[in-house]
Motif scaffolding. Structure first.
Motif, PDB file in Angstrom:
ATOM      1  N   VAL A 128      70.313  81.178  22.944  1.00 29.12           N
ATOM      2  CA  VAL A 128      71.686  80.762  23.237  1.00 29.12           C
ATOM      3  C   VAL A 128      71.716  80.054  24.585  1.00 29.12           C
ATOM      4  O   VAL A 128      71.405  80.660  25.614  1.00 29.12           O
ATOM      5  CB  VAL A 128      72.647  81.963  23.248  1.00 29.12           C
ATOM      6  CG1 VAL A 128      74.058  81.494  23.572  1.00 29.12           C
ATOM      7  CG2 VAL A 128      72.614  82.691  21.907  1.00 29.12           C
ATOM      8  N   GLU A 129      72.099  78.781  24.554  1.00 27.24           N
ATOM      9  CA  GLU A 129      72.194  78.006  25.784  1.00 27.24           C
ATOM     10  C   GLU A 129      73.600  78.078  26.370  1.00 27.24           C
ATOM     11  O   GLU A 129      74.583  78.238  25.638  1.00 27.24           O
ATOM     12  CB  GLU A 129      71.861  76.525  25.539  1.00 27.24           C
ATOM     13  CG  GLU A 129      70.513  76.254  24.920  1.00 27.24           C
ATOM     14  CD  GLU A 129      70.580  76.072  23.431  1.00 27.24           C
ATOM     15  OE1 GLU A 129      69.715  75.385  22.863  1.00 27.24           O
ATOM     16  OE2 GLU A 129      71.527  76.620  22.801  1.00 27.24           O
ATOM     17  N   SER A 130      73.660  77.924  27.672  1.00 27.79           N
ATOM     18  CA  SER A 130      74.953  77.832  28.357  1.00 27.79           C
ATOM     19  C   SER A 130      74.757  77.071  29.656  1.00 27.79           C
ATOM     20  O   SER A 130      73.621  76.842  30.085  1.00 27.79           O
ATOM     21  CB  SER A 130      75.535  79.220  28.635  1.00 27.79           C
ATOM     22  OG  SER A 130      74.675  79.962  29.474  1.00 27.79           O
ATOM     23  N   GLY A 131      75.873  76.684  30.277  1.00 23.69           N
ATOM     24  CA  GLY A 131      75.819  76.066  31.589  1.00 23.69           C
ATOM     25  C   GLY A 131      76.027  74.565  31.612  1.00 23.69           C
ATOM     26  O   GLY A 131      76.048  73.956  32.684  1.00 23.69           O
ATOM     27  N   GLY A 132      76.153  73.949  30.448  1.00 27.09           N
ATOM     28  CA  GLY A 132      76.388  72.515  30.434  1.00 27.09           C
ATOM     29  C   GLY A 132      77.771  72.170  30.962  1.00 27.09           C
ATOM     30  O   GLY A 132      78.610  73.043  31.192  1.00 27.09           O
ATOM     31  N   GLY A 133      78.000  70.883  31.144  1.00 26.25           N
ATOM     32  CA  GLY A 133      79.297  70.443  31.625  1.00 26.25           C
ATOM     33  C   GLY A 133      79.252  68.995  32.061  1.00 26.25           C
ATOM     34  O   GLY A 133      78.289  68.273  31.777  1.00 26.25           O
TER      35      GLY A 133
ATOM     36  N   ALA B 247      77.207  61.689  39.218  1.00 28.01           N
ATOM     37  CA  ALA B 247      75.836  61.366  39.604  1.00 28.01           C
ATOM     38  C   ALA B 247      75.539  61.942  40.982  1.00 28.01           C
ATOM     39  O   ALA B 247      76.371  61.878  41.889  1.00 28.01           O
ATOM     40  CB  ALA B 247      75.633  59.867  39.602  1.00 28.01           C
ATOM     41  N   GLY B 248      74.347  62.504  41.103  1.00 30.85           N
ATOM     42  CA  GLY B 248      73.947  63.158  42.340  1.00 30.85           C
ATOM     43  C   GLY B 248      74.242  64.641  42.373  1.00 30.85           C
ATOM     44  O   GLY B 248      73.763  65.346  43.260  1.00 30.85           O
ATOM     45  N   GLY B 249      75.013  65.107  41.409  1.00 29.78           N
ATOM     46  CA  GLY B 249      75.375  66.518  41.349  1.00 29.78           C
ATOM     47  C   GLY B 249      74.300  67.377  40.712  1.00 29.78           C
ATOM     48  O   GLY B 249      73.214  66.898  40.371  1.00 29.78           O
ATOM     49  N   SER B 250      74.643  68.654  40.543  1.00 24.62           N
ATOM     50  CA  SER B 250      73.696  69.634  40.013  1.00 24.62           C
ATOM     51  C   SER B 250      74.350  70.488  38.936  1.00 24.62           C
ATOM     52  O   SER B 250      75.565  70.696  38.940  1.00 24.62           O
ATOM     53  CB  SER B 250      73.204  70.563  41.133  1.00 24.62           C
ATOM     54  OG  SER B 250      72.526  69.851  42.138  1.00 24.62           O
ATOM     55  N   LEU B 251      73.522  70.978  38.039  1.00 25.39           N
ATOM     56  CA  LEU B 251      73.925  71.958  37.034  1.00 25.39           C
ATOM     57  C   LEU B 251      72.750  72.897  36.808  1.00 25.39           C
ATOM     58  O   LEU B 251      71.591  72.504  36.990  1.00 25.39           O
ATOM     59  CB  LEU B 251      74.284  71.290  35.703  1.00 25.39           C
ATOM     60  CG  LEU B 251      75.612  70.571  35.585  1.00 25.39           C
ATOM     61  CD1 LEU B 251      75.679  69.825  34.253  1.00 25.39           C
ATOM     62  CD2 LEU B 251      76.780  71.546  35.702  1.00 25.39           C
TER      63      LEU B 251
ATOM     64  N   MET C 268      69.009  71.641  37.473  1.00 23.59           N
ATOM     65  CA  MET C 268      68.990  70.175  37.434  1.00 23.59           C
ATOM     66  C   MET C 268      69.712  69.646  38.673  1.00 23.59           C
ATOM     67  O   MET C 268      70.914  69.877  38.837  1.00 23.59           O
ATOM     68  CB  MET C 268      69.672  69.674  36.162  1.00 23.59           C
ATOM     69  CG  MET C 268      69.086  70.262  34.892  1.00 23.59           C
ATOM     70  SD  MET C 268      69.771  69.532  33.396  1.00 23.59           S
ATOM     71  CE  MET C 268      71.476  70.047  33.531  1.00 23.59           C
ATOM     72  N   ASN C 269      68.970  68.982  39.529  1.00 20.95           N
ATOM     73  CA  ASN C 269      69.524  68.408  40.748  1.00 20.95           C
ATOM     74  C   ASN C 269      69.435  66.887  40.692  1.00 20.95           C
ATOM     75  O   ASN C 269      68.693  66.327  39.882  1.00 20.95           O
ATOM     76  CB  ASN C 269      68.764  68.921  41.972  1.00 20.95           C
ATOM     77  CG  ASN C 269      68.852  70.416  42.138  1.00 20.95           C
ATOM     78  OD1 ASN C 269      69.866  71.035  41.784  1.00 20.95           O
ATOM     79  ND2 ASN C 269      67.807  71.027  42.668  1.00 20.95           N
TER      80      ASN C 269
END
Length: 120
Positions: free
Chosen positions: A5-10, A14-18, A81-82
């Motif tokens: 189960v994946e989560s955390g997308g959004g 540009a230049g941001g992080s998740l 992801m940076n």
């Protein structure tokens, strides 16, 4: 039955992080390699990062920006992801397999995916 189960997308600029999470269940956690893949509209699914315990694999396009890590207590694999770019926009999937690789054909079990959208 193996479940991922994946989560955390959004959506991010540009230049941001998740940070994406992949929670695994239904099997002995340490017996599988977990990897992250992504698929953009109209493109083939591609490997992003794979965790082999102490070893990791990264696609050239994300090396130095993305980091894969595992929490064996929580049975969870993360993808930090940076410095995100618009070309990172895709559906991101985690998968479990018995080979340490980024080849999609080597993975037996897949999650449903989480969308990442990076705007310029």
């Amino acid at each position: 039955q193996v479940q991922l189960v994946e989560s955390g997308g959004g959506s991010v600029q540009a230049g941001g992080s998740l940070r994406l999470s992949c929670e695994a269940s239904g099997y002995t956690y340490s017996t599988y390699y977990i990897a992250w893949f992504r698929q953009a509209p109209g493109k083939e699914r591609e490997g992003v990062a794979s965790s082999g315990g102490v070893s990791t694999l990264y696609a050239a396009s994300v090396k130095g920006r993305f980091t894969i890590s595992r929490d064996n207590v929580k049975n969870t694999v993360y993808l930090q992801m940076n410095s995100l770019k618009p070309e990172d926009t895709a559906m991101y999937y985690c998968a479990a397999g018995r080979v340490f690789t980024l080849d999609t054909a080597a993975f037996d079990y897949w999650g449903q995916g989480t969308q990442v959208t990076v705007s310029s």
